[in-house]
Write a protein that holds these residues in place. Structure first.
Motif, short mmCIF file in Angstrom:
data_model
loop_
_atom_site.label_atom_id
_atom_site.label_comp_id
_atom_site.label_asym_id
_atom_site.label_seq_id
_atom_site.Cartn_x
_atom_site.Cartn_y
_atom_site.Cartn_z
N PHE A 39 0.77 -1.16 0.07
CA PHE A 39 0.15 0.30 -0.07
C PHE A 39 0.80 1.31 0.10
O PHE A 39 0.51 2.30 -0.72
CB PHE A 39 -1.03 0.02 1.44
CG PHE A 39 -2.13 -0.87 0.87
CD1 PHE A 39 -3.12 -0.56 0.05
CD2 PHE A 39 -2.28 -2.28 1.77
CE1 PHE A 39 -4.18 -1.50 -0.04
CE2 PHE A 39 -3.33 -2.81 1.42
CZ PHE A 39 -4.40 -2.56 0.76
N ALA A 40 2.06 1.20 0.72
CA ALA A 40 3.00 2.37 0.68
C ALA A 40 3.32 2.55 -0.63
O ALA A 40 3.61 3.84 -1.02
CB ALA A 40 3.99 2.16 1.71
N ASN A 41 3.79 1.75 -1.39
CA ASN A 41 4.16 1.57 -2.67
C ASN A 41 3.12 2.35 -3.67
O ASN A 41 3.52 3.12 -4.42
CB ASN A 41 4.68 0.29 -3.35
CG ASN A 41 5.43 0.37 -4.74
OD1 ASN A 41 5.32 1.50 -5.39
ND2 ASN A 41 5.62 -0.62 -5.12
N ARG A 42 2.07 1.81 -3.50
CA ARG A 42 0.78 2.56 -4.23
C ARG A 42 0.75 3.94 -4.09
O ARG A 42 0.52 4.89 -4.99
CB ARG A 42 -0.41 1.48 -3.93
CG ARG A 42 -1.58 1.97 -4.67
CD ARG A 42 -1.36 2.03 -6.21
NE ARG A 42 -2.44 2.30 -6.90
CZ ARG A 42 -2.41 2.62 -8.41
NH1 ARG A 42 -1.58 2.48 -8.81
NH2 ARG A 42 -3.47 3.05 -8.81
N VAL A 43 0.66 4.24 -2.59
CA VAL A 43 0.61 5.76 -2.30
C VAL A 43 1.70 6.57 -3.01
O VAL A 43 1.43 7.68 -3.67
CB VAL A 43 0.58 5.94 -0.71
CG1 VAL A 43 0.56 7.47 -0.40
CG2 VAL A 43 -0.96 5.38 -0.33
N PHE A 44 2.97 5.90 -2.79
CA PHE A 44 3.86 6.80 -3.35
C PHE A 44 3.80 7.08 -5.05
O PHE A 44 4.07 7.92 -5.58
CB PHE A 44 5.32 5.91 -3.09
CG PHE A 44 6.51 6.34 -4.07
CD1 PHE A 44 6.98 7.55 -4.27
CD2 PHE A 44 7.22 5.20 -4.90
CE1 PHE A 44 7.88 8.00 -5.13
CE2 PHE A 44 8.02 5.48 -5.67
CZ PHE A 44 8.74 6.74 -5.87
N GLY A 45 3.56 5.65 -5.65
CA GLY A 45 3.34 5.94 -7.28
C GLY A 45 2.02 6.97 -7.48
O GLY A 45 2.52 7.59 -8.52
#
Length: 245
Positions: A181-187
């Motif tokens: 989820f953190a990766n998705r938010v960053f993207g």
């Protein structure tokens, strides 16, 4: 064949015609795959450290106004370059690490079917396919990991399985899901960044993602090494009650 405490194959006598082969003879040594998987997970951890440091530096620099054109169409600044490079590095590393981890996972699932069949409910196909089912991948591999863990527990002198905490699995899984989820938010933040302020926010999100990814990598290494050691030790115990199943 079975395998020794070092994970190396051990020769066994040829099966007698007319008799079923000993289940332990079908075990596949997980040690080599575990070592390679651990190495790639460690590399992922190093990438996470790099991403965290880069995100913190860029976030600070952008908020200080050092790169006023960052994030714009005409930017082409150091922050733009570093953020783009971080994304490019992650993709091949993720693919290779995931492929090797799933291969190892399939291997230990195969062994679990022999070491403690009663604890395993899904077929070998799910050890690979379960990671690619939309939404269900958030639960299926976790449930299978707990089953493999249970099947790989050592037996005590009374032939009963010794209790082993599943906390390493649960902790790793929760942190790994958080990293997704953190990766998705960053993207999302990076794709929407159209000025220095937006890119600064994305850089901070990248740093947060890096921290969570580092934790997930460390916990994954702990899981891989722990489960592999359990299977090697249980194989060394020799045939148990499961051999007659």
């Amino acid at each position: 064949m079975s395998f020794s405490a070092t994970g190396s194959p051990q020769p066994v006598d040829e099966p007698v015609p007319g008799f079923a082969p000993e289940p332990l003879a079908l075990l596949r040594p997980p040690g080599g795959l575990a070592t390679a998987t651990t190495a790639l997970l460690a590399l992922s951890g190093l990438y996470a450290l790099l991403l965290t440091g880069t995100g913190l530096y860029l976030g600070s620099a952008l908020r200080n106004g050092s790169y006023p054109d960052a994030g714009t169409e005409d930017g082409g600044t150091l922050p733009d370059t570093l953020m783009a490079l971080a994304g490019l590095l992650e993709i091949p590393l993720l693919i290779v690490t995931a492929a090797l981890f799933i291969t190892w996972f399939h291997r230990v699932h195969h062994n679990a079917l022999l070491l403690g069949r009663d604890a395993v409910t899904k077929s070998a196909a799910w050890a690979v396919g379960g990671w690619f089912v939309p939404f269900a991948f958030l639960r299926i591999p976790y449930k299978m990991a707990k089953e493999i863990w249970a099947a790989s527990r050592l037996r005590g002198p009374d032939a009963a399985h010794r209790p082993v905490s599943t906390a390493p699995i649960t902790t790793w899984w929760l942190v790994w899901i958080t990293a997704l989820f953190a990766n998705r938010v960053f993207g999302i933040l990076y794709d929407r960044a159209d000025d220095a302020a937006g890119l600064a926010t994305a850089a901070t999100a990248a740093a947060v993602y890096g921290v969570v990814l580092l934790a997930a990598s460390v916990l994954a290494i702990r899981f891989v090494r722990g489960l592999t050691a359990m299977q090697i030790a249980k194989a060394a115990q020799g045939p148990g009650p499961y051999a007659a199943e």
